[in-house]
Design a protein around this motif. Sequence first.
Motif, short mmCIF file in Angstrom:
data_model
loop_
_atom_site.label_atom_id
_atom_site.label_comp_id
_atom_site.label_asym_id
_atom_site.label_seq_id
_atom_site.Cartn_x
_atom_site.Cartn_y
_atom_site.Cartn_z
N ARG A 282 98.14 -4.48 32.00
CA ARG A 282 97.90 -5.42 33.10
C ARG A 282 96.44 -5.39 33.55
N ALA A 283 95.85 -4.20 33.63
CA ALA A 283 94.44 -4.07 34.03
C ALA A 283 93.51 -4.75 33.03
N TYR A 284 93.89 -4.71 31.75
CA TYR A 284 93.07 -5.36 30.72
C TYR A 284 92.93 -6.86 31.03
N PHE A 285 94.01 -7.50 31.36
CA PHE A 285 93.96 -8.94 31.65
C PHE A 285 93.32 -9.23 33.02
N GLU A 286 93.42 -8.29 33.94
CA GLU A 286 92.75 -8.47 35.22
C GLU A 286 91.24 -8.49 35.06
N GLY A 287 90.74 -7.81 34.01
CA GLY A 287 89.31 -7.81 33.76
C GLY A 287 88.74 -9.18 33.50
N PHE A 288 89.56 -10.09 32.97
CA PHE A 288 89.08 -11.45 32.68
C PHE A 288 88.80 -12.23 33.97
N SER B 68 92.74 2.55 34.41
CA SER B 68 93.07 1.13 34.61
C SER B 68 92.15 0.48 35.63
N GLY B 69 91.64 1.26 36.60
CA GLY B 69 90.72 0.70 37.58
C GLY B 69 89.44 0.22 36.95
N GLN B 70 88.93 0.95 35.98
CA GLN B 70 87.71 0.55 35.29
C GLN B 70 87.95 -0.67 34.39
N LEU B 71 89.12 -0.73 33.77
CA LEU B 71 89.44 -1.88 32.93
C LEU B 71 89.51 -3.16 33.75
N SER B 72 90.08 -3.08 34.94
CA SER B 72 90.28 -4.28 35.75
C SER B 72 88.98 -4.88 36.24
N THR B 73 87.89 -4.12 36.18
CA THR B 73 86.59 -4.64 36.61
C THR B 73 85.63 -4.83 35.43
#
Length: 489
Positions: free
Chosen positions: A409-415, A237-242
């Motif tokens: 949640r991390a997916y949307f944080e990536g935006f 999830s950390g990689q997805l959020s960035t």
Amino acid sequence: MLFNSWEFAVLLAVTFALYYAPWSAGRHGKAWQVTVALAASVVFYGWEDFRLVALLAVSCVGNSIATARIILHKVAGDEARVKQWTRLAVALNLALLAVFKYAGFVAGMLPFLPETWVKSLQDIPLPIGISFYTFHGISMIVDVARGEVTREGDAMLTRGTRFAKGVRDIGFYLLFFPQLVAGPIVKAKQFWPQIAAKRFAEIPWQQVIRCLILGYFLKVFVADNLSEQTVLLTIGSGQLSTASPFFLIPLLYGYGLQIFADFGGYSLIAIGLAAMFGYRFPENFNFPYLSSSITEFWRRWHMSLSAWLRDYLYIPLGGNRKGEGRTYVNLFLVMFLGGLWHGAEWKFAIWGTLHGLLLAAERFITRRRGKLADAPPSALRSFFGTLYTFHAVTLLWLTFLMPDMAHVRAYFEGFASGNRSVSGPPLFSLLFYGTPVVLYHAWGWLREHRPGFAGRLARPGLEGCVHALMLFLLTVNPGAPRGFIYFQF
């Protein structure tokens, strides 16, 4: 055993040869063919872990005994006993499903249980396809209790040697390998009347070839290749959020196309295989991404499950016959339970809940506008409705792929990460391997809206060229072999 494996190819060849052996045309042809198909189904299901066959046998024998008792009481006119046996059989089927699929999920929500108990329940392995053969058993029990297959059942399950043959035929219905693991969900009233001796000369080869080529093409070329990129959505999830939106968006759309190609391909293979052995399975997908509403989507996607939920859950709950408020509750409840059917995790419950809310909202809006939900929309409304439905459905597929809600949640944080880099492989994968799904739905649109033009295109020569191209592509560029997505359910 996977349909896209060499082991299955060998099993299919041996089973087909024995099934249509010269002596199958004799007086005992039906018994021979059913026994051969039943034996092949046991091998197919128990290939990876033969211990699972014991659970399948328990389900099969238990449902056979219950069905026999219901038929006997039905013929005798004892409706009270029919209801008792029906409730008992349905409860036992649900209990079997609950123990293996939901015990760990429920135990995790009970704070008073010892940790060792919770861990033991969560470690219970999930038998492949248990949801599908349990639903088959429930539909058979209910159809018999309703009197919809009493005549066939009475012929199958009288006393003496016929009872043993009836158990064999019921086992064949529950275990028939094309639909055993992931459907389509075939009802007893659809299947039982078809149990008879089959002839090689009666095989509908055109249907078999069409279904198998298209099914394997969608699975091997489209779905398996797309999955090599979409699996990146399950990284930490950390990689997805960035990550960049230009990385995340193509992967999500790719998964939307992949899950259709994977499950739609499986269903076509199952239909084609059943036709090889003389049995007709119901259509399971009808160009679902052409839907102009969520309501229509569920009339086109996994239609056998939608029909099952409607006939055995929505209508018994009262459907839309008990007032507007109760209708919304029923829609929500059916979709919530339908979500949990896909897996004992909150992400599936949320997925079903959101679909249920969208269905209820659509019904509320159409009722307020004074229009029937079945009324055909205008061309413009249909276009924008299709765009809305496709994007809404695709967005909700996130819960199927992500390991947990933290990844969603991390997916949307990536935006909001500020990363605007462009990644080539996800875009290429979406455009190259996703195009066949788009073209397939374009063909579906022509069939529905321009049938004359579609008929002129459907010439044997052109169809043969398309099939040859599909065979070429899935032969020279198959994706890494992967299990079917719906095997986990």
